[in-house]
Scaffold this active site. Structure first.
Site, short mmCIF file in Angstrom:
data_model
loop_
_atom_site.label_atom_id
_atom_site.label_comp_id
_atom_site.label_asym_id
_atom_site.label_seq_id
_atom_site.Cartn_x
_atom_site.Cartn_y
_atom_site.Cartn_z
N GLU A 185 -61.40 -55.25 -72.84
CA GLU A 185 -62.60 -55.11 -71.99
C GLU A 185 -63.31 -53.82 -72.37
O GLU A 185 -62.67 -52.86 -72.76
CB GLU A 185 -62.20 -54.97 -70.51
CG GLU A 185 -61.42 -56.13 -69.97
CD GLU A 185 -60.74 -55.79 -68.64
OE1 GLU A 185 -61.10 -54.77 -68.01
OE2 GLU A 185 -59.87 -56.56 -68.24
N LYS A 196 -64.66 -50.24 -71.98
CA LYS A 196 -64.28 -49.15 -71.09
C LYS A 196 -65.59 -48.54 -70.59
O LYS A 196 -66.26 -47.80 -71.29
CB LYS A 196 -63.44 -48.12 -71.82
CG LYS A 196 -62.91 -47.06 -70.90
CD LYS A 196 -61.83 -46.24 -71.58
CE LYS A 196 -61.21 -45.24 -70.63
NZ LYS A 196 -62.18 -44.37 -70.00
N ASP A 205 -68.34 -46.44 -68.85
CA ASP A 205 -68.44 -45.02 -68.54
C ASP A 205 -69.17 -44.86 -67.20
O ASP A 205 -70.36 -44.62 -67.14
CB ASP A 205 -69.22 -44.32 -69.66
CG ASP A 205 -68.88 -42.85 -69.71
OD1 ASP A 205 -67.97 -42.43 -68.98
OD2 ASP A 205 -69.53 -42.13 -70.48
N TYR A 226 -63.18 -55.21 -62.53
CA TYR A 226 -62.26 -55.53 -63.63
C TYR A 226 -60.80 -55.63 -63.24
O TYR A 226 -59.97 -55.88 -64.12
CB TYR A 226 -62.43 -54.55 -64.79
CG TYR A 226 -62.28 -53.08 -64.41
CD1 TYR A 226 -63.39 -52.26 -64.36
CD2 TYR A 226 -61.04 -52.53 -64.12
CE1 TYR A 226 -63.28 -50.93 -64.02
CE2 TYR A 226 -60.92 -51.20 -63.78
CZ TYR A 226 -62.04 -50.40 -63.74
OH TYR A 226 -61.91 -49.08 -63.40
N LYS A 255 -60.39 -45.20 -77.72
CA LYS A 255 -61.60 -44.42 -77.49
C LYS A 255 -62.29 -44.03 -78.79
O LYS A 255 -61.65 -43.89 -79.82
CB LYS A 255 -61.23 -43.14 -76.74
CG LYS A 255 -60.89 -43.39 -75.30
CD LYS A 255 -61.49 -42.28 -74.49
CE LYS A 255 -60.67 -41.96 -73.27
NZ LYS A 255 -60.98 -40.70 -72.68
N CYS A 289 -100.48 -22.05 -70.02
CA CYS A 289 -100.22 -23.25 -70.81
C CYS A 289 -100.09 -22.85 -72.29
O CYS A 289 -100.95 -22.14 -72.81
CB CYS A 289 -101.36 -24.24 -70.63
SG CYS A 289 -101.28 -25.61 -71.79
N CYS A 314 -103.49 -24.40 -74.16
CA CYS A 314 -104.87 -23.98 -73.88
C CYS A 314 -104.96 -22.57 -73.31
O CYS A 314 -106.06 -22.01 -73.21
CB CYS A 314 -105.55 -24.96 -72.93
SG CYS A 314 -104.92 -24.88 -71.25
N CYS A 371 -99.92 -27.35 -66.13
CA CYS A 371 -101.11 -26.70 -66.65
C CYS A 371 -102.25 -27.21 -65.76
O CYS A 371 -102.45 -28.42 -65.66
CB CYS A 371 -101.34 -27.12 -68.09
SG CYS A 371 -103.01 -26.77 -68.65
N CYS A 373 -107.38 -29.41 -70.68
CA CYS A 373 -106.43 -28.90 -71.67
C CYS A 373 -106.32 -29.90 -72.82
O CYS A 373 -106.05 -31.07 -72.59
CB CYS A 373 -105.07 -28.69 -71.03
SG CYS A 373 -103.75 -28.36 -72.21
S1 IVH Z 1 -58.17 -50.36 -66.10
C1 IVH Z 1 -54.21 -49.46 -64.45
N1 IVH Z 1 -60.41 -51.28 -67.10
O1 IVH Z 1 -61.26 -45.76 -67.36
C2 IVH Z 1 -55.58 -49.82 -64.78
N2 IVH Z 1 -60.31 -48.99 -66.47
O2 IVH Z 1 -59.40 -43.59 -68.41
C3 IVH Z 1 -56.37 -48.65 -65.17
N3 IVH Z 1 -62.40 -47.78 -66.84
O3 IVH Z 1 -60.10 -44.38 -64.39
C4 IVH Z 1 -57.81 -48.88 -65.27
N4 IVH Z 1 -63.55 -49.47 -67.63
O4 IVH Z 1 -62.35 -45.51 -64.33
C5 IVH Z 1 -59.77 -50.21 -66.60
N5 IVH Z 1 -62.33 -52.24 -67.97
C6 IVH Z 1 -61.69 -51.17 -67.48
C7 IVH Z 1 -62.30 -49.92 -67.35
C8 IVH Z 1 -61.57 -48.84 -66.85
C9 IVH Z 1 -63.57 -48.20 -67.31
C10 IVH Z 1 -62.11 -46.39 -66.44
C11 IVH Z 1 -61.45 -46.23 -65.12
C12 IVH Z 1 -60.24 -45.37 -65.36
C13 IVH Z 1 -60.52 -44.77 -66.70
C14 IVH Z 1 -59.22 -44.50 -67.39
#
Ligand code: IVH
Length: 674
Positions: A115, A117, A119, A230, A318, A412, A415, A430, A435
């Site tokens: 999945e 990750k 942010d 998720y 990552k 400014c 000008c 300004c 200007c």
């Molecule tokens: S699973 C035990 N799935 O990543 C399950 N986390 O570094 C742990 N995060 O604190 C989390 N997308 O905030 C999971 N698809 C995803 C995620 C996800 C983002 C974040 C989550 C967690 C951090 C871990």
């Protein structure tokens, strides 16, 4: 007490609104236009206002928020909200896989789910009997903060599950997800915040966190937050034997679940996915910092357990961060089209994610001051996806003593006229409306796609014509003559003719485009249309008071004031007058000769399907010339739906709303030539 009929109507409306919100925010597949949605919404709001006994805290209208809280209560999570171990290379993935295999009986068949990750900010959502009851931040993993009121304002978060259909909801369900923002929303909102002189955020995650921790949920409601769900943390009445099933179940209940999730049965393919994700993730509209890889089978997850605060059954793959450190050589200042002075960093060129970055935004004076960013500092710069590079912070430990704090110029930079910072705003302006730089930006905006859309006219032309003194305000664009351009470098006859023709064509743009093009703060395309629809002409808008403007649906007090202020300036009024004299369309052609005697006066039509003898455009022209109006979506205000062959949703809608449906022959009879 509300009548039975109203009670039933409210339920129907809520159900419909929930369904359309789900279609819009979660599935990205709306079935009705925004205007149609507004009709449903208004009706529900009106009914709830008229009958307080029908109000309910799971009504979609409650998302708007409003109650202020003085602090957030603590919430104990049902199980610790674990974090994840990291992998950065294929070898780390192989090593993780080997650790897992060692802990399981030999010959165990494994499957993995990958999945994005996301942010964003982790949230834990509690549902009872299908209703959203409690939502918390992750906090320290064991105890988080109760941000229920704020989460209610997140449009893609289902307040009721299932979102549609008649299935029974699980008795209890706790879901983990991530609140996030798209890059586009983040950038736009941050820029608006900066312009309003309010807090800006370094990245979407901070933005999400800051927004969820607002004491006033009305503030959260105004922010474009979204959710991806998720993980099923806990459930009673929902059986999921694997992560893949959990994702499917969540989707089925109406939660937004990323479509990028995949299930794999070989670790080689998982590792290949990690490699190709580097590129794929750049295409997503939101930020991800990697992939999460989870062992699919729930029983195996249980068996593997956790070490410390990370599960053994999952790992985060990552990507190297998009942040780099470089030297900020100088702080420059640009002038925007509204005259805002916008500080930016001139950097020692540095590569971030394959692109050389030389400049980065610094938003406004407060942004620089709060972070104590100085000329000469080593600074952390971030460039992510398509987001404009940003200076996140300075590194004061690396200072040599030669750094100089930034002072916003008092004049400014272009000008030389005085620059002024208004009380309560972070932006410095300004004040010289003549200007040249401001004028260049204004012209650039005036001719741009969303405004007058003059082909062959861009920033280069704006700079050139302003520098040559050929344009002193935007209205001068319409008095540009071919002779003036002859002999200018790069301007051959063809190019000149095309440009002059494109300018001439712009005189006929819809009035809302012209209004947009004026560059009034807060008046973009949608607001301009709303205003023109209501007032009919720029003159009428200019003459309207703040109260009259505010009375229009969709226009708030700040916007109303901004419009009034703009038209109060004699310079601006003169420009509008000049545009009118230049032949630019300033009013909708609403008044027709013999108004009041036309057969279709006051009637609104929606046309759908294929008509036997004319195209829809022809039909529309006939209706308009007979005094009628044509709109694109059916509402209770529609007088007639003109339906032809293969008419679809609009016809159904008409039947639902009890709007009269006519055919072409009937229309012709109505206008008197049938
Ligand atoms: S699973 C035990 N799935 O990543 C399950 N986390 O570094 C742990 N995060 O604190 C989390 N997308 O905030 C999971 N698809 C995803 C995620 C996800 C983002 C974040 C989550 C967690 C951090 C871990």
């Amino acid at each position: 007490m509300a009548s039975k009929k109203d009670t039933a109507r409210v339920e129907r409306l809520r159900e419909a609104i929930r369904r359309h919100q789900h279609l819009y925010y979660v599935l990205d597949a709306p079935e009705i236009s925004d205007a149609e949605f507004d009709v449903l919404w208004r009706e529900l709001v009106d009914l709830e206002e008229a009958h307080p006994d029908l109000r309910s805290d799971d009504s979609p209208t409650v998302r708007v928020g409003g109650t202020a809280q003085d602090r957030f209560a603590k919430v104990q999570h049902p199980t610790p909200m674990l974090s994840l171990g990291n992998a950065f290379r294929a070898e780390d993935m192989t090593a993780w896989n080997e650790r897992v295999l060692r802990l399981l009986p030999s010959g165990t068949d494994l499957a993995w789910v990958t999945e994005p990750k996301i942010d964003g900010l982790t949230v834990v959502l509690h549902y009872e009997e299908g209703r959203f009851r409690l939502g918390a931040t992750r906090g320290d993993g064991r105890v988080g903060e109760d941000v229920t009121a704020n989460l209610r304002t997140v449009r893609s978060l289902p307040l009721r599950i299932p979102a549609s259909g008649r299935k029974k909801p699980p008795r209890r369900l706790v879901v983990r997800g991530e609140v996030y923002l798209t890059r586009e929303d983040f950038e736009r909102f941050n820029a608006e915040q900066a312009e309003r002189g309010e807090k800006t955020y370094a990245n979407p995650r901070n933005f999400a966190a800051g927004s969820l921790r607002q004491l006033d949920s009305a503030i959260t409601a105004a922010r474009p937050l979204r959710l991806w769900a998720y993980q099923v943390i806990d459930a009673d009445g929902l059986d999921v034997g694997s992560q893949w099933e959990a994702l499917e179940a969540l989707r089925g209940l109406g939660f937004p679940v990323t479509p990028e999730s995949r299930r794999w049965t070989s670790i080689e393919n998982v590792i290949a996915e990690c490699a190709s994700w580097a590129e794929e993730r750049a295409r997503l509209p939101y930020e991800t910092d990697g992939l999460v890889i989870k062992i699919d089978d729930a029983a195996l997850q249980e068996r593997l357990g956790a070490v410390g605060n990370a599960p053994r059954w999952a790992i985060a793959y990552k990507y190297p961060s998009s942040e780099v450190v470089t030297r900020l050589e100088r702080i420059g200042v640009n002038v925007g089209r509204t005259g805002v002075l916008m500080p930016f960093a001139e950097l020692e060129p540095v590569e971030v994610g394959g692109v050389t970055v030389r400049n980065a935004t610094l938003h406004n004076e407060d942004y620089i001051r709060e972070r104590d960013i100085r000329e000469g500092d080593r600074v952390v710069v971030k460039r992510a996806g398509d987001v404009i590079p940003q200076v996140l912070r300075s590194l004061p430990d690396l200072r040599t003593g030669d750094e100089t704090p930034f002072e916003m110029p008092r004049t400014c930079p272009v000008c030389g006229e005085p620059a002024r910072r208004l009380e309560g705003e972070a932006a410095t302006y300004c004040v010289n409306s003549a200007c040249p730089e401001q004028l260049v930006r204004l012209v650039e905006y005036f001719v741009s796609r969303g405004a007058m859309d003059i082909e062959g006219f861009g920033i280069k032309q704006a700079e050139l014509f302003v520098a040559e003194g050929m344009i002193e305000d935007v209205a001068d664009i319409f008095s540009l003559r071919a002779e003036q351009l002859e002999g200018m470098e790069g301007y051959k006859k063809r190019r000149i003719d095309n440009l002059i023709a494109a300018i001439a064509a712009a005189r006929d743009r819809p009035v809302s485009r012209t209004l947009t093009a004026l560059g009034i703060r807060g008046v973009g395309g949608v607001v301009a249309e709303t205003l023109v629809d209501h007032f009919g002409s720029i003159e009428a808008i200019a003459a309207a008071s703040a109260e009259e403007l505010e009375a229009v649906d969709g226009i708030g007090p700040i916007l109303a004031q901004s419009v009034v202020d703009w038209f109060e300036s004699p310079h601006n009024r003169a420009v509008v007058e000049k545009l009118r004299k230049a032949g630019v369309r300033m009013a909708e052609d609403r008044t027709v000769p013999n108004a009041g005697e036309q057969p279709l006066d006051g009637l609104t039509f929606v046309i759908t399907g294929t008509l036997p003898s004319m195209s829809r455009d022809q039909a529309s022209a006939r209706i308009k010339s007979a005094g009628g109006k044509v709109t694109s979506s059916v509402s209770k205000k529609t007088s007639y739906v003109l339906a032809g062959e293969a008419a679809g949703g609009k016809l159904e809608k008409a039947q639902k709303l009890d709007v009269a449906v006519i055919d072409e022959a009937e229309l012709l009879r109505m206008i008197g030539n049938g």
